[in-house]
Design an enzyme around this catalytic site. Structure first.
Site, PDB file in Angstrom:
ATOM      1  N   TRP A 102       0.842  -1.104   0.013  1.00  0.00           N
ATOM      2  CA  TRP A 102      -0.033   0.013  -0.199  1.00  0.00           C
ATOM      3  C   TRP A 102       0.891   1.283   0.052  1.00  0.00           C
ATOM      4  CZ3 TRP A 102      -4.556  -0.850  -1.728  1.00  0.00           C
ATOM      5  CH2 TRP A 102      -5.199  -2.016  -1.623  1.00  0.00           C
ATOM      6  N   ASP A 172      -1.302   6.661   6.355  1.00  0.00           N
ATOM      7  CA  ASP A 172      -2.360   5.867   5.996  1.00  0.00           C
ATOM      8  C   ASP A 172      -2.608   4.676   7.282  1.00  0.00           C
ATOM      9  OD1 ASP A 172      -4.226   3.876   5.184  1.00  0.00           O
ATOM     10  OD2 ASP A 172      -3.079   3.320   2.946  1.00  0.00           O
ATOM     11  N   LYS A 196     -12.072  -2.013   8.014  1.00  0.00           N
ATOM     12  CA  LYS A 196     -11.156  -3.021   8.743  1.00  0.00           C
ATOM     13  C   LYS A 196     -11.560  -2.969  10.263  1.00  0.00           C
ATOM     14  CE  LYS A 196      -7.520  -2.766   5.252  1.00  0.00           C
ATOM     15  NZ  LYS A 196      -7.922  -4.043   4.335  1.00  0.00           N
TER      16      LYS A 196
END
Length: 361
Positions: A102, A172, A196
């Site tokens: 990511w 992030d 999540k």
């Protein structure tokens, strides 16, 4: 019907209590005669939900007064280009610390929009660790430093943010936000997809320092500007109302279960159950992450052979475990143990792992 042991990496498990509460309100929310999905986003009933969610994030994370909390669409991946569009002016360089897929994707988007560098990377080890302080290569010349706080694919996690970052720090936190207390004041911006730890997919939480909001160039399109959403309380256009409604319910559940510190205790206990099995297996289970960088959200491991990996996953599926397949970058197995995954599910997985080893050594 019994609930599955859900270890999906995302969208992930939601608290059963939250799902049951939402079920009772699906047809008639707050005596409106409508579902929350049918309400106008300008209606008082919806605005109450919207504002409660923002207030809960501020409360649960002790967000300082000089920050805004935004609820945006497009997933965390939309933030990858939005950040450099707003905060990477011509002639400056953004620093992306690479710790997994990511962070690589965030860097790829930034490269399309401005000058970048990566002063530290764990790529050479297939991302088995988080770079230590001496490896970071931070500079006051950086427009900002970008990190990914938890790496779902590789099972690594930043354990310490108490560093001199020298320039604005952007994180992030899609896969570990509100899994533990966070020193928000160390960051200029935090962003996280909800699917999540915070709710279903469809809404992204952004916590941003107010002094960043006036840094965007006039050429940045209206919808891609953070100040647009801050000025309109994240209601510039129709927000993802149902996702925010569910976010608000999950935030209430977190508050009822001890807040951020309660989640830290809960998640530590769950993770240690599984890491203890790995550590005591004499190499039968081989963790991907180095011990000091282990994630308390995603436990990644391989078995001694690919045939045993496949057998483990098949028998786990038959036993009611869902989502244990590892990502192709690492292979093997991955147990994602986000906030809503129960201690009972982790205990059941621990017992399954021990039994599988006993039957297959």
């Amino acid at each position: 019907m019994s609930r599955a042991h859900n270890f999906n990496a995302g969208p992930a498990a939601l608290p059963t209590e939250v799902l049951e509460s939402a079920q009772t309100e699906t047809v008639d929310f707050n005596n409106t005669g409508m579902s929350v999905m049918e309400l106008s986003h300008r209606s008082p009933d919806y605005e109450t939900v919207h504002n409660q969610a923002i207030a809960s994030i501020k409360s649960l994370l002790d967000v300082p007064d000089d920050y805004e909390v935004l609820l945006l669409q497009g997933g965390a991946s939309l933030q990858f280009p939005m950040i450099p569009m707003n905060f990477l002016p011509q002639g400056q360089t953004a620093n992306y610390i690479l710790t997994g897929s990511w962070s690589e994707k965030a860097l790829k988007e930034a490269k399309l929009l401005g000058q970048t560098r990566s002063s530290a990377s764990a790529e050479e080890s297939n991302y088995t660790y988080i770079p230590n302080t001496s490896q970071l290569g931070l500079s006051e010349e950086d427009a900002y430093v970008h990190i990914t706080s938890n790496n779902t694919i590789f099972g690594t996690q930043w354990q310490n943010f108490d560093l001199d970052w020298k320039s604005p720090l952007i994180a992030d936190m899609s896969s570990d936000i509100l899994s533990k207390p966070i020193p928000v004041e160390r960051f200029s911006m935090i962003y996280a997809g909800a699917q999540k730890n915070l709710g279903p997919s469809g809404v992204t939480v952004v916590i941003i320092k107010k002094d960043l909001l006036n840094q965007s160039a006039e050429s940045v399109p209206t919808l891609m500007r953070y100040d647009t959403h801050a000025d309109k309380n994240s209601l510039y256009h129709t927000p993802p109302t149902f996702a925010i409604y569910m976010l608000n319910k999950v935030l209430n559940w977190i508050e009822q279960n001890g807040g951020a510190e309660g989640m830290r205790q809960r998640n530590t206990e769950k993770a240690e159950l599984l890491y203890n099995v790995i550590d005591e297996s004499n190499g039968f289970y081989q963790g991907h992450a180095q011990e000091e960088s282990r994630s308390y959200m995603n436990v990644t491991f391989n078995l001694p052979s690919e045939d045993l990996n496949k057998k483990f996953l098949q028998e786990a599926k038959e036993a009611g475990f869902v989502g244990l397949n590892g990502h192709r970058s690492v292979g093997g197995c991955r147990a994602s143990i986000y906030n809503a995954v129960s201690l009972e599910s982790c205990q059941a997985l621990k017992e399954f792992m021990i039994e599988f080893q006993n039957n297959n050594e």
